[in-house]
Each structure stands twice: as structure tokens, then as C-alpha cells.
Design a protein around this motif. Structure first.
Motif, mmCIF file in Angstrom:
data_model
loop_
_atom_site.group_PDB
_atom_site.id
_atom_site.type_symbol
_atom_site.label_atom_id
_atom_site.label_comp_id
_atom_site.label_asym_id
_atom_site.label_seq_id
_atom_site.Cartn_x
_atom_site.Cartn_y
_atom_site.Cartn_z
ATOM 1 N N LEU A 83 75.900 -75.170 -42.402
ATOM 2 C CA LEU A 83 76.213 -73.953 -43.144
ATOM 3 C C LEU A 83 77.722 -73.906 -43.263
ATOM 4 O O LEU A 83 78.435 -73.805 -42.266
ATOM 5 N N ASP A 84 78.199 -74.025 -44.471
ATOM 6 C CA ASP A 84 79.642 -74.012 -44.708
ATOM 7 C C ASP A 84 80.047 -72.596 -45.076
ATOM 8 O O ASP A 84 79.809 -72.128 -46.182
ATOM 9 N N SER A 85 80.623 -71.891 -44.118
ATOM 10 C CA SER A 85 81.074 -70.519 -44.343
ATOM 11 C C SER A 85 82.598 -70.491 -44.318
ATOM 12 O O SER A 85 83.217 -71.415 -43.803
ATOM 13 N N PRO A 86 83.211 -69.452 -44.862
ATOM 14 C CA PRO A 86 84.672 -69.384 -44.843
ATOM 15 C C PRO A 86 85.272 -69.470 -43.435
ATOM 16 O O PRO A 86 86.336 -70.030 -43.240
ATOM 17 N N ALA A 87 84.564 -68.946 -42.455
ATOM 18 C CA ALA A 87 85.095 -68.927 -41.089
ATOM 19 C C ALA A 87 84.997 -70.287 -40.399
ATOM 20 O O ALA A 87 85.902 -70.698 -39.700
ATOM 21 N N PRO A 102 62.913 -74.332 -45.521
ATOM 22 C CA PRO A 102 62.825 -72.884 -45.326
ATOM 23 C C PRO A 102 64.116 -72.326 -44.718
ATOM 24 O O PRO A 102 64.534 -72.743 -43.649
ATOM 25 N N ILE A 103 64.745 -71.403 -45.450
ATOM 26 C CA ILE A 103 65.999 -70.795 -45.010
ATOM 27 C C ILE A 103 65.865 -69.279 -45.140
ATOM 28 O O ILE A 103 65.477 -68.784 -46.198
ATOM 29 N N LEU A 104 66.198 -68.559 -44.092
ATOM 30 C CA LEU A 104 66.206 -67.089 -44.096
ATOM 31 C C LEU A 104 64.909 -66.498 -44.638
ATOM 32 O O LEU A 104 64.920 -65.539 -45.404
ATOM 33 N N ALA A 131 72.261 -77.173 -51.283
ATOM 34 C CA ALA A 131 71.743 -75.953 -51.917
ATOM 35 C C ALA A 131 72.615 -74.795 -51.435
ATOM 36 O O ALA A 131 72.817 -74.623 -50.228
ATOM 37 N N GLN A 132 73.136 -74.029 -52.382
ATOM 38 C CA GLN A 132 74.022 -72.913 -52.071
ATOM 39 C C GLN A 132 75.116 -73.383 -51.111
ATOM 40 O O GLN A 132 75.786 -74.360 -51.378
ATOM 41 N N PHE A 145 66.789 -78.168 -52.319
ATOM 42 C CA PHE A 145 68.020 -78.925 -52.147
ATOM 43 C C PHE A 145 67.978 -80.147 -53.064
ATOM 44 O O PHE A 145 66.950 -80.806 -53.164
ATOM 45 N N ALA A 146 69.081 -80.464 -53.708
ATOM 46 C CA ALA A 146 69.197 -81.655 -54.562
ATOM 47 C C ALA A 146 70.038 -82.698 -53.842
ATOM 48 O O ALA A 146 71.030 -82.375 -53.190
#
Length: 116
Positions: free
Chosen positions: A99-103, A62-64, A83-84, A70-71
Motif C-alpha cells: 500500500l503506497d500511501s503518502p506517509a 479482495p481489498i477492504l 490497482a489504485q 489488478f492489471a
């Protein structure tokens, strides 16, 4: 190999795994650290379902307020799922959501909850 998927309704998804006579499912309840809500996990304990069959290994997390599928992806240790922009990495009895974000790369460490 995922051969066919059918959208049953706006909220249901049916995935057919041909030749998957040995489908295994396991549900684990997790509770995460204080960083969980910041990256989209629930603040309260939640279930993750692991589904394995026909060479496919999936996890639902469960996200957001929704549920992401997820694979499994290659990992040196443990079971790593993507996943995403998220990675759910289960190893040695605990799991970590990245969570891989640009920042930056944020994470939350989760432990299984013992059910009575």
C-alpha cells in the motif's frame, strides 16, 4: 487489448477480450501476516484469481471488503499487478501486497494455502 466492457449490473462486470481463444484462469488461496488487515486484506484465508488472455494479465484481490481488479505491470522478477494505490507482487511462490500511501509504504506478505 481490451476492446469492450459492459456493466451488467451494479456488481457484475463483463469484459470482452477479442481473439482470446486461450483464456487461462487460476485461483490461489492465500493467508497473510499480521499486517494484512491494516492495509485492507482479509484476516482469514482468501482467494486471488489470476486471469490471462489476449495479452492481458489480471488478478482479482479482495481489498477492504470489495474486490479490486489488478492489471499486470512491468517487473524485473515475478508478476507485479497494480490497482489504485496497491501493488500485488507474486514471486517465488508467495505474494506481497504493498500500500503506497503518502506517509509510508506498508506491506503484507502472503503465502499460498495448501488445500486438502
Amino acid at each position: 487489448m481490451l476492446l469492450a466492457s459492459t456493466l451488467a449490473s451494479a456488481t457484475d462486470l463483463v469484459v470482452t477480450l477479442p481473439g482470446s481463444k486461450l483464456l487461462s484462469r487460476k485461483v490461489v488461496q492465500y493467508s497473510c501476516d499480521a499486517s494484512a488487515v491494516k492495509i485492507g486484506l482479509p484476516a482469514v484465508p482468501f482467494d486471488v484469481e489470476y486471469i490471462n488472455g489476449s495479452g492481458n494479465n489480471l488478478a482479482t484481490v479482495p481489498i477492504l471488503g470489495g474486490l479490486l481488479i489488478f492489471a499486470n505491470v512491468s517487473s524485473a522478477s515475478g508478476a507485479r499487478y497494480a490497482a489504485q494505490q496497491y501493488i500485488w507482487w507474486e514471486a517465488k511462490g508467495s505474494a506481497t501486497l504493498y500500500l503506497d500511501s503518502p506517509a509510508q509504504k506498508d506491506k503484507s506478505v502472503c503465502q499460498p494455502v495448501t488445500r486438502k
